[in-house]
Write a protein that holds these residues in place. Sequence first.
Motif, PDB file in Angstrom:
ATOM      1  N   LEU A 101       0.917  -1.372   0.008  1.00 24.81           N
ATOM      2  CA  LEU A 101      -0.052  -0.115   0.010  1.00 24.81           C
ATOM      3  C   LEU A 101       0.802   1.097  -0.066  1.00 24.81           C
ATOM      4  N   SER A 102       1.891   1.160   0.549  1.00 26.85           N
ATOM      5  CA  SER A 102       2.777   2.226   0.681  1.00 26.85           C
ATOM      6  C   SER A 102       3.476   2.640  -0.802  1.00 26.85           C
ATOM      7  N   TYR A 103       3.716   1.734  -1.533  1.00 27.14           N
ATOM      8  CA  TYR A 103       3.978   1.690  -2.872  1.00 27.14           C
ATOM      9  C   TYR A 103       2.886   2.193  -3.863  1.00 27.14           C
ATOM     10  N   PHE A 104       1.589   1.459  -3.719  1.00 28.01           N
ATOM     11  CA  PHE A 104       0.524   1.701  -4.418  1.00 28.01           C
ATOM     12  C   PHE A 104       0.012   3.192  -4.282  1.00 28.01           C
ATOM     13  N   SER A 105       0.239   3.880  -3.156  1.00 26.71           N
ATOM     14  CA  SER A 105      -0.249   5.062  -2.498  1.00 26.71           C
ATOM     15  C   SER A 105       0.157   6.169  -3.586  1.00 26.71           C
ATOM     16  N   ILE A 106       1.057   5.951  -4.653  1.00 24.75           N
ATOM     17  CA  ILE A 106       1.492   6.866  -5.470  1.00 24.75           C
ATOM     18  C   ILE A 106       0.275   7.297  -6.311  1.00 24.75           C
ATOM     19  N   PHE A 107      -0.878   6.536  -6.491  1.00 19.12           N
ATOM     20  CA  PHE A 107      -2.178   6.768  -7.101  1.00 19.12           C
ATOM     21  C   PHE A 107      -3.055   7.800  -6.296  1.00 19.12           C
ATOM     22  N   PHE A 108      -2.944   7.700  -5.084  1.00 19.19           N
ATOM     23  CA  PHE A 108      -4.049   8.412  -4.327  1.00 19.19           C
ATOM     24  C   PHE A 108      -3.660   9.331  -3.136  1.00 19.19           C
ATOM     25  N   ALA A 109      -2.398   9.107  -2.553  1.00 27.68           N
ATOM     26  CA  ALA A 109      -1.848   9.766  -1.551  1.00 27.68           C
ATOM     27  C   ALA A 109      -0.334   9.597  -1.490  1.00 27.68           C
ATOM     28  N   PRO A 110       0.530  10.239  -2.242  1.00 29.97           N
ATOM     29  CA  PRO A 110       1.695   9.985  -2.567  1.00 29.97           C
ATOM     30  C   PRO A 110       2.590   9.794  -1.140  1.00 29.97           C
ATOM     31  N   ILE A 111       2.735  11.183  -0.861  1.00 32.97           N
ATOM     32  CA  ILE A 111       3.692  11.125   0.480  1.00 32.97           C
ATOM     33  C   ILE A 111       3.140  10.865   1.695  1.00 32.97           C
ATOM     34  N   LEU A 112       1.549  11.056   1.901  1.00 34.64           N
ATOM     35  CA  LEU A 112       0.946  10.809   2.981  1.00 34.64           C
ATOM     36  C   LEU A 112       0.999   9.618   3.552  1.00 34.64           C
ATOM     37  N   ILE A 113       0.512   8.554   2.837  1.00 34.21           N
ATOM     38  CA  ILE A 113       0.601   6.946   3.506  1.00 34.21           C
ATOM     39  C   ILE A 113       1.567   6.643   3.991  1.00 34.21           C
ATOM     40  N   PRO A 114       2.855   6.696   3.009  1.00 32.27           N
ATOM     41  CA  PRO A 114       4.108   5.805   3.652  1.00 32.27           C
ATOM     42  C   PRO A 114       4.566   6.767   4.733  1.00 32.27           C
ATOM     43  N   LEU A 115       4.299   8.188   4.831  1.00 36.69           N
ATOM     44  CA  LEU A 115       4.931   8.844   6.059  1.00 36.69           C
ATOM     45  C   LEU A 115       4.188   8.285   7.197  1.00 36.69           C
ATOM     46  N   VAL A 116       2.735   8.140   7.327  1.00 33.18           N
ATOM     47  CA  VAL A 116       2.021   7.657   8.348  1.00 33.18           C
ATOM     48  C   VAL A 116       2.547   6.228   8.727  1.00 33.18           C
ATOM     49  N   LEU A 117       2.715   5.222   7.640  1.00 36.18           N
ATOM     50  CA  LEU A 117       2.869   3.934   7.976  1.00 36.18           C
ATOM     51  C   LEU A 117       4.376   3.831   8.401  1.00 36.18           C
ATOM     52  N   TRP A 118       5.072   4.648   7.911  1.00 34.82           N
ATOM     53  CA  TRP A 118       6.679   4.684   8.556  1.00 34.82           C
ATOM     54  C   TRP A 118       6.585   5.059  10.011  1.00 34.82           C
ATOM     55  N   ILE A 119       5.939   6.218  10.018  1.00 35.24           N
ATOM     56  CA  ILE A 119       5.781   6.713  11.851  1.00 35.24           C
ATOM     57  C   ILE A 119       5.065   5.820  12.488  1.00 35.24           C
ATOM     58  N   ILE A 120       4.119   5.188  12.242  1.00 34.40           N
ATOM     59  CA  ILE A 120       3.240   4.415  13.234  1.00 34.40           C
ATOM     60  C   ILE A 120       3.515   2.952  13.373  1.00 34.40           C
ATOM     61  N   THR A 121       4.085   2.380  12.522  1.00 32.88           N
ATOM     62  CA  THR A 121       4.321   0.893  12.600  1.00 32.88           C
ATOM     63  C   THR A 121       5.425   0.330  13.223  1.00 32.88           C
ATOM     64  N   ASN A 122       5.200  -0.650  14.066  1.00 38.81           N
ATOM     65  CA  ASN A 122       6.464  -1.228  14.882  1.00 38.81           C
ATOM     66  C   ASN A 122       7.218  -2.428  14.083  1.00 38.81           C
ATOM     67  N   ASP A 123       6.500  -2.903  12.883  1.00 39.95           N
ATOM     68  CA  ASP A 123       7.038  -3.737  12.003  1.00 39.95           C
ATOM     69  C   ASP A 123       8.179  -3.452  11.140  1.00 39.95           C
ATOM     70  N   ARG A 124       9.185  -4.001  11.208  1.00 38.89           N
ATOM     71  CA  ARG A 124      10.478  -3.484  10.532  1.00 38.89           C
ATOM     72  C   ARG A 124      10.375  -3.561   8.864  1.00 38.89           C
TER      73      ARG A 124
END
Length: 107
Positions: A10-33
């Motif tokens: 989803l972080s890669y496919f977010s290029i279609f709908f929320a390019p910077i927002l979704i990877p940033l949120v996932l990177w900040i909130i996830t505990n999974d490396r």
Amino acid sequence: MNTRNILASLSYFSIFFAPILIPLVLWIITNDRYVARHAKSALLSHIVPTVFLVLAIIFFMSGVFFIQNVFVGIALFVIFGLLSLILFIWNIIMGIKVLQENTSSAW
């Protein structure tokens, strides 16, 4: 399907709908490396074209005063276009690759 693979893709496919927002949120909130690594990679691949676009606009707009900057601005627009296309395709390929890792490990 594995949730971590879906989030990573989803972080890669977010290029279609929320390019910077979704990877940033996932990177900040996830505990999974695994997810964080892919989110960071996707975030960088979404930010780089934005930086090139800003630089191209600055050089192109400053070309009003200095004619040599117009050519630099045009060159940066061309580089921006090619880089954006390459990174757009790369994000799609990586998103598919991450999803395929999930299906191949399930079998």
